[in-house]
Design an enzyme around this catalytic site. Structure first.
Site, PDB file in Angstrom:
ATOM      1  N   SER A   1       0.836  -1.196   0.000  1.00 16.28           N
ATOM      2  CA  SER A   1       0.000   0.000   0.000  1.00 16.28           C
ATOM      3  C   SER A   1       0.864   1.235   0.000  1.00 16.28           C
ATOM      4  O   SER A   1       1.985   1.223   0.511  1.00 16.28           O
ATOM      5  CB  SER A   1      -0.895   0.006   1.243  1.00 16.28           C
ATOM      6  OG  SER A   1      -0.064   0.247   2.357  1.00 16.28           O
ATOM      7  N   LYS A   2       0.289   2.275  -0.569  1.00 19.41           N
ATOM      8  CA  LYS A   2       1.085   3.496  -0.708  1.00 19.41           C
ATOM      9  C   LYS A   2       1.342   4.168   0.630  1.00 19.41           C
ATOM     10  O   LYS A   2       2.165   5.061   0.733  1.00 19.41           O
ATOM     11  CB  LYS A   2       0.430   4.448  -1.700  1.00 19.41           C
ATOM     12  CG  LYS A   2      -0.928   4.930  -1.309  1.00 19.41           C
ATOM     13  CD  LYS A   2      -1.462   5.842  -2.395  1.00 19.41           C
ATOM     14  CE  LYS A   2      -2.914   6.169  -2.111  1.00 19.41           C
ATOM     15  NZ  LYS A   2      -3.616   6.684  -3.251  1.00 19.41           N
ATOM     16  N   ARG A   3       0.624   3.739   1.654  1.00 19.69           N
ATOM     17  CA  ARG A   3       0.895   4.318   2.972  1.00 19.69           C
ATOM     18  C   ARG A   3       2.226   3.783   3.541  1.00 19.69           C
ATOM     19  O   ARG A   3       2.802   4.379   4.429  1.00 19.69           O
ATOM     20  CB  ARG A   3      -0.218   4.000   3.961  1.00 19.69           C
ATOM     21  CG  ARG A   3      -1.573   4.369   3.466  1.00 19.69           C
ATOM     22  CD  ARG A   3      -2.220   5.495   4.263  1.00 19.69           C
ATOM     23  NE  ARG A   3      -3.450   5.882   3.609  1.00 19.69           N
ATOM     24  CZ  ARG A   3      -3.559   6.896   2.755  1.00 19.69           C
ATOM     25  NH1 ARG A   3      -2.531   7.652   2.450  1.00 19.69           N
ATOM     26  NH2 ARG A   3      -4.717   7.180   2.190  1.00 19.69           N
TER      27      ARG A   3
END
Ligand code: GLU
Length: 502
Positions: free
Chosen positions: A253-255
């Site tokens: 995930s981009k987080r």
């Protein structure tokens, strides 16, 4: 003789091109090449709200940068076009009408309120929420008549009981209870088909032989298998690849990781190394070698060699591999050429110069000022980052900026400036007090090139990573956001900024 191998990827042009798209493209391409077949790029733009031509162009650019090439697609044509779903609406309409006539699909006139009520009731009774079949009882005449002046969707019929069993090349048999599957909408009120319908119709009409896609589509496959049956078509061979994971094993995930393909371009990775690394995700070459090209992967590619344990995408490992490419695979002159093409070219240096000129006395002043635009992460300490802000402010402001910047389109000076104005106003803090934090997070120093222009040049992917790094540094110093703090900030943010966090 068996049908020629034809594989495809079918990305939706919404948002920035994702690493997962390059990963799927790579395996589809390698499989097609291995079998002397074709690899197709199809754009699935049936979501009118979220699709954009910029995003479509970005998909072409990002994949081309990685070195992945397609034999047929919207930009290069082919015998099975058009390759953009929004240009194939007549075909979908025709096929939907066929399903309606065969009574394998039906019109549904239920209002959003009614659907919400049904859903709420099912949830309260701990059932899987699904359409209750209310409109199934309408007669054909009534359905046609109401369609003349009422909005409707078309749903496919789903068996009441039993199981759908299909073969997945990587898993052998997969069985899913029909009770788990909703009466899928196949045509929306706006007349557009949904993903499921358009995807199946296109895979058939484009003569796709193998659907190689991410594991997240397994639960949709029963609907697809059923559509193939309703239409009387042979289904393609399915193979669902494991999803990429963060080092903590959660779904990539981009987080937690850079996930945009452009991040790797902008942070100075070699496309060959990225492709090589993606080729190692769940896959090993028969001779176990670690460094291989796309051609070498294709020559020996075998779906049976894919292992299903979630492959970990580890930036540190990719960097190590990239270093090996620089040292072992490219002659020094080529490294210099690549470096120039990356950011030491007149165009990019010109953009920086435009911002830096006011601050230059000699050339020696240029590179220190430009450094943050030519590196992956700047260095700084937590005191510099926090400046004059109170201890609880920086983490909160950085997180809010991260969320707000997700919506920055186009990614340019004016949009960025208005986002920071909005944050300052909503947080009731002067922009001047807010800026040093972001100057440091962006460049490592409170004195730097103009913030909004700097961020515009840095691009969204590198910016996101810098905000995240700043949050990490705060976390390490004890002034980060706790899990609880983050939850309450999310709520606060949703209500004060009127935005949802995806
Ligand atoms: N449009 C789908 C996506 O965005 C395609 C999935 C598939 O390959 O069937 O990933």
């Amino acid at each position: 003789m068996s049908a020629p191998v034809r594989t495809r990827i079918a990305p939706s042009p919404t948002g920035a091109p994702h690493l997962g798209t390059a990963y799927m493209a790579l395996f589809n391409l390698a499989f097609a090449r291995k079998h002397g077949g074709q690899f197709i790029l199809r754009i699935e733009d049936t979501d009118r709200q979220r699709s954009s031509t910029e995003s479509e162009q970005a998909i072409f650019d990002a994949l081309r940068w990685t070195g992945i090439e397609w034999d047929e697609g919207p930009d290069c044509g082919g015998d099975f076009g058009p390759y953009r779903q929004s240009e194939r609406l007549d075909l979908y309409e025709q096929e939907i009408n066929r399903l309606l006539k065969q009574e394998d699909a039906y019109r549904c006139f239920c209002s959003a309120e009614r659907l919400n009520e049904v859903r709420a009731r099912q949830m309260a009774e701990k059932q899987t929420p699904r359409y209750d079949g209310h409109c199934l009882s309408l007669s054909a005449e009534e359905s046609i008549k109401r369609a003349e002046n009422e909005p409707f969707v078309v749903r496919m019929k789903i068996p009441q009981s039993g199981q759908c069993t299909f073969v997945d090349e990587l898993r052998e048999e997969v069985s899913i209870d029909w009770a788990q599957i909703d009466h899928q909408v196949i045509r929306k009120t706006d007349g557009f088909p949904t993903y499921h319908l358009a995807n199946v119709v296109d895979d058939h009409h484009m003569q796709i032989s193998h659907v190689i896609r991410g594991e997240e589509w397994i639960s949709s496959t029963p609907k697809h298998v059923l559509l193939y049956q309703y239409f009387g078509w042979d289904a393609p061979t399915f193979a669902h690849l494991p999803l990429l994971r963060n080092p903590d094993k959660s779904k990539l995930s981009k987080r937690k990781n850079p996930t945009g393909i452009f991040y790797f371009r902008d942070a100075g990775y070699l496309p060959e190394a990225l492709i090589n690394y993606l080729g190692m995700m769940g896959y090993t070459l028969p001779d176990q070698r670690e460094i291989f090209s796309l051609g070498e992967l294709s020559d020996t590619f075998d779906l049976k060699r894919i292992s299903l344990g979630g492959p970990i995408f580890d930036l540190a490992k990719l960097k190590w591999l990239n270093g090996r490419y620089l040292r072992e695979k490219l002659p020094a002159e080529e490294v210099v050429e690549r470096l120039q093409a990356w950011k030491a070219n007149p165009d990019f240096l010109g953009k920086i110069m435009h911002l830096a000129l006011q601050r230059l006395e000699t050339f020696s002043d240029f590179f220190p000022l430009a450094q943050f635009l030519l590196s992956e992460q700047p260095e700084y300490d937590v005191e510099t980052l926090c400046g004059k802000l109170s201890p609880d402010q920086p983490a909160k402001l950085l997180k809010i900026a991260e969320w707000e910047l997700e919506k920055a389109t186009p990614w340019d000076r004016d949009t960025l400036s208005s986002i920071f104005q909005k944050i300052a106003e909503t947080e009731d803090i002067k922009l001047k007090q807010l800026m040093p934090l972001f100057f440091v997070a962006m460049s490592g120093s409170a004195i730097s090139l103009p913030l909004f222009d700097g961020l515009a040049l840095l691009g969204p992917d590198l910016t996101r990573m810098r905000l995240r790094r700043a949050l990490e540094i705060l976390g390490e110093s004890g002034n980060g956001l706790s899990k609880k703090g983050l939850k309450s900030l999310e709520k606060e943010y949703a209500s004060r900024y009127g935005n949802r966090i995806d």
